[in-house]
Design a protein around this motif. Structure first.
Motif, PDB file in Angstrom:
ATOM      1  N   ASP A 149       0.946 -21.466   6.808  1.00 12.35           N
ATOM      2  CA  ASP A 149       2.009 -21.271   7.791  1.00 12.35           C
ATOM      3  C   ASP A 149       2.744 -19.937   7.711  1.00 12.35           C
ATOM      4  N   PHE A 150       2.604 -19.212   6.607  1.00 13.61           N
ATOM      5  CA  PHE A 150       3.377 -17.989   6.417  1.00 13.61           C
ATOM      6  C   PHE A 150       2.483 -16.768   6.181  1.00 13.61           C
ATOM      7  N   ASP A 151       3.027 -15.612   6.530  1.00  9.38           N
ATOM      8  CA  ASP A 151       2.429 -14.345   6.114  1.00  9.38           C
ATOM      9  C   ASP A 151       2.952 -13.997   4.728  1.00  9.38           C
ATOM     10  N   PHE A 152       2.107 -13.341   3.921  1.00  9.78           N
ATOM     11  CA  PHE A 152       2.471 -13.026   2.536  1.00  9.78           C
ATOM     12  C   PHE A 152       2.490 -11.527   2.271  1.00  9.78           C
ATOM     13  N   TRP A 153       3.480 -11.136   1.507  1.00  9.94           N
ATOM     14  CA  TRP A 153       3.643  -9.771   0.990  1.00  9.94           C
ATOM     15  C   TRP A 153       3.476  -9.901  -0.518  1.00  9.94           C
ATOM     16  N   SER A 164       1.367   6.052  -7.391  1.00 13.23           N
ATOM     17  CA  SER A 164       0.377   6.566  -6.443  1.00 13.23           C
ATOM     18  C   SER A 164      -0.301   5.412  -5.703  1.00 13.23           C
ATOM     19  N   TYR A 165      -0.689   5.684  -4.464  1.00  9.40           N
ATOM     20  CA  TYR A 165      -1.359   4.668  -3.661  1.00  9.40           C
ATOM     21  C   TYR A 165      -2.853   4.943  -3.611  1.00  9.40           C
ATOM     22  N   ASN A 166      -3.630   3.948  -4.007  1.00  6.50           N
ATOM     23  CA  ASN A 166      -5.084   4.052  -3.974  1.00  6.50           C
ATOM     24  C   ASN A 166      -5.615   2.992  -3.014  1.00  6.50           C
ATOM     25  N   PRO A 167      -5.945   3.353  -1.779  1.00 10.00           N
ATOM     26  CA  PRO A 167      -6.399   2.364  -0.796  1.00 10.00           C
ATOM     27  C   PRO A 167      -7.694   1.657  -1.193  1.00 10.00           C
ATOM     28  N   ALA A 168      -8.414   2.223  -2.158  1.00  3.57           N
ATOM     29  CA  ALA A 168      -9.667   1.608  -2.595  1.00  3.57           C
ATOM     30  C   ALA A 168      -9.487   0.776  -3.860  1.00  3.57           C
ATOM     31  N   SER A 169      -8.252   0.601  -4.306  1.00  9.63           N
ATOM     32  CA  SER A 169      -7.981  -0.122  -5.545  1.00  9.63           C
ATOM     33  C   SER A 169      -8.475  -1.559  -5.482  1.00  9.63           C
ATOM     34  N   THR A 170      -9.042  -2.023  -6.587  1.00 10.18           N
ATOM     35  CA  THR A 170      -9.488  -3.417  -6.663  1.00 10.18           C
ATOM     36  C   THR A 170      -8.305  -4.377  -6.777  1.00 10.18           C
ATOM     37  N   LEU A 171      -7.114  -3.844  -7.017  1.00 12.43           N
ATOM     38  CA  LEU A 171      -5.921  -4.681  -7.093  1.00 12.43           C
ATOM     39  C   LEU A 171      -5.360  -5.000  -5.709  1.00 12.43           C
ATOM     40  N   LYS A 172      -5.816  -4.293  -4.728  1.00 12.17           N
ATOM     41  CA  LYS A 172      -5.308  -4.468  -3.372  1.00 12.17           C
ATOM     42  C   LYS A 172      -5.591  -5.885  -2.877  1.00 12.17           C
ATOM     43  N   PRO A 173      -4.558  -6.611  -2.450  1.00 12.15           N
ATOM     44  CA  PRO A 173      -4.789  -7.985  -1.978  1.00 12.15           C
ATOM     45  C   PRO A 173      -5.731  -8.012  -0.791  1.00 12.15           C
ATOM     46  N   ASN A 174      -6.575  -9.016  -0.785  1.00 14.40           N
ATOM     47  CA  ASN A 174      -7.483  -9.206   0.336  1.00 14.40           C
ATOM     48  C   ASN A 174      -6.684  -9.487   1.608  1.00 14.40           C
ATOM     49  N   GLY A 175      -7.018  -8.817   2.677  1.00 14.21           N
ATOM     50  CA  GLY A 175      -6.298  -8.977   3.934  1.00 14.21           C
ATOM     51  C   GLY A 175      -6.319 -10.389   4.480  1.00 14.21           C
ATOM     52  N   SER A 176      -7.192 -11.248   3.961  1.00 22.03           N
ATOM     53  CA  SER A 176      -7.247 -12.617   4.445  1.00 22.03           C
ATOM     54  C   SER A 176      -6.063 -13.442   3.948  1.00 22.03           C
ATOM     55  N   TYR A 177      -5.362 -12.994   2.906  1.00 27.74           N
ATOM     56  CA  TYR A 177      -4.211 -13.758   2.443  1.00 27.74           C
ATOM     57  C   TYR A 177      -2.924 -12.944   2.353  1.00 27.74           C
ATOM     58  N   ALA A 178      -2.978 -11.661   2.618  1.00 26.93           N
ATOM     59  CA  ALA A 178      -1.768 -10.842   2.566  1.00 26.93           C
ATOM     60  C   ALA A 178      -1.723  -9.886   3.743  1.00 26.93           C
ATOM     61  N   VAL A 179      -0.522  -9.674   4.267  1.00 25.53           N
ATOM     62  CA  VAL A 179      -0.350  -8.691   5.331  1.00 25.53           C
ATOM     63  C   VAL A 179       0.258  -7.410   4.789  1.00 25.53           C
ATOM     64  N   TYR A 202      -0.623  -3.579   6.268  1.00 26.42           N
ATOM     65  CA  TYR A 202      -1.958  -3.416   6.830  1.00 26.42           C
ATOM     66  C   TYR A 202      -1.907  -3.413   8.357  1.00 26.42           C
ATOM     67  N   ASP A 203      -2.201  -2.270   8.946  1.00 25.07           N
ATOM     68  CA  ASP A 203      -2.356  -2.164  10.406  1.00 25.07           C
ATOM     69  C   ASP A 203      -1.151  -2.630  11.202  1.00 25.07           C
TER      70      ASP A 203
END
Length: 265
Positions: A149-153, A164-179, A202-203
């Motif tokens: 029911d909710f969007d997650f941060w 630093s921001y690494n867009p390719a980081s493996t720590l980056k939450p999968n977009g299917s469960y985090a916005v 994300y977007d």
């Protein structure tokens, strides 16, 4: 659309030069608006931050930390925040911060009910509501109903966090469960005299994916009552208090519950 970078701030960041923040390409800011203590007093920098960010075209949201005082009276907590907001626009809505050890000890069902109570009051006031937590909370504490029911941060930092921001980081939450992802707690941003949290949306989905109501149909709620998901007449808060705080007519729900019991369901 490309990913959007932003920050979250409170009085800990002191006086912020929002012109410099905007020039550093930070597009949104999630702000602390109210203390979690029983006083519910307004964060000292909220007014300046809200105005300053808005003056420079930075989208705004707020977060509310849910701890012991919140557990005692979530309705008063929600109403206190709404009073501080006074109907002001929040492009990024209100985020429920669920990283309190006191809250975690209450268990999944309690947290689930609490979130629906807050969501009811905030959405009825016209605000988007999302949940902020770390990955451990998402995986081990958050009820599946909330995930639906909710969007997650999600907060998740690398070892040796350097901002630093690494867009390719493996720590980056999968977009299917985090916005959105809080990827650092040690950011250096022009215009901010201290370290601050850094985020990526994300977007732009956080702003666009508004949910207007978390209320479920009465049959579903009645089944949840029978499953024990809304507490008992002796729980704190009671089942009646939880249901009414979340916007349900207790008598109507109870009629359906009684009917299901009579049918042996």
């Amino acid at each position: 659309m490309s990913e959007v970078l932003g920050i979250d701030v409170s009085h800990y960041q002191k006086n912020i030069d929002w012109a410099k923040v905007a020039a550093a390409d930070k597009k949104f800011a999630i702000m602390k608006a109210m203390y979690e203590a029983q006083s519910h007093r307004k964060d000292e920098t909220f007014e300046a931050n809200y105005k300053g960010a808005g003056d420079y075209g930075i989208d705004r949201g707020v977060y509310i930390f849910i701890a012991s005082a919140s557990i005692a009276d979530p309705v008063a907590d929600a109403k206190a925040l709404l009073k501080h907001l006074d109907g002001r626009k929040l492009e990024y809505g209100i985020w429920l911060d669920l990283e309190s050890d006191v809250l975690r000890a209450k268990g999944k069902e309690f947290i689930r009910n609490l979130c629906y109570i807050y969501a009811y009051h905030f959405t009825m006031a016209g605000y988007f509501v999302g949940i902020y937590c770390n990955r451990d909370w998402y995986l081990n504490v958050i009820h599946d109903d909330l995930k639906n029911d909710f969007d997650f941060w999600i907060a998740r930092y690398p070892a040796g966090d350097n901002g630093s921001y690494n867009p390719a980081s493996t720590l980056k939450p999968n977009g299917s469960y985090a916005v959105a992802w809080q990827y650092s707690s040690k950011g250096n941003v022009p215009g901010i005299p201290t370290k601050c949290d850094l985020n990526v949306d994300y977007d732009g989905i956080t702003k666009l994916d508004y949910k207007t109501s978390y209320k479920k149909n009465i049959d579903k709620i009645a089944h949840e009552v029978l499953e024990g998901k809304w507490g008992t007449k002796d729980s704190v808060p009671t089942r009646k208090e939880r249901l009414e705080a979340a916007g349900y007519d207790y008598a109507e729900v109870q009629l359906v519950v009684n009917s299901l019991i009579a049918k042996g369901e």
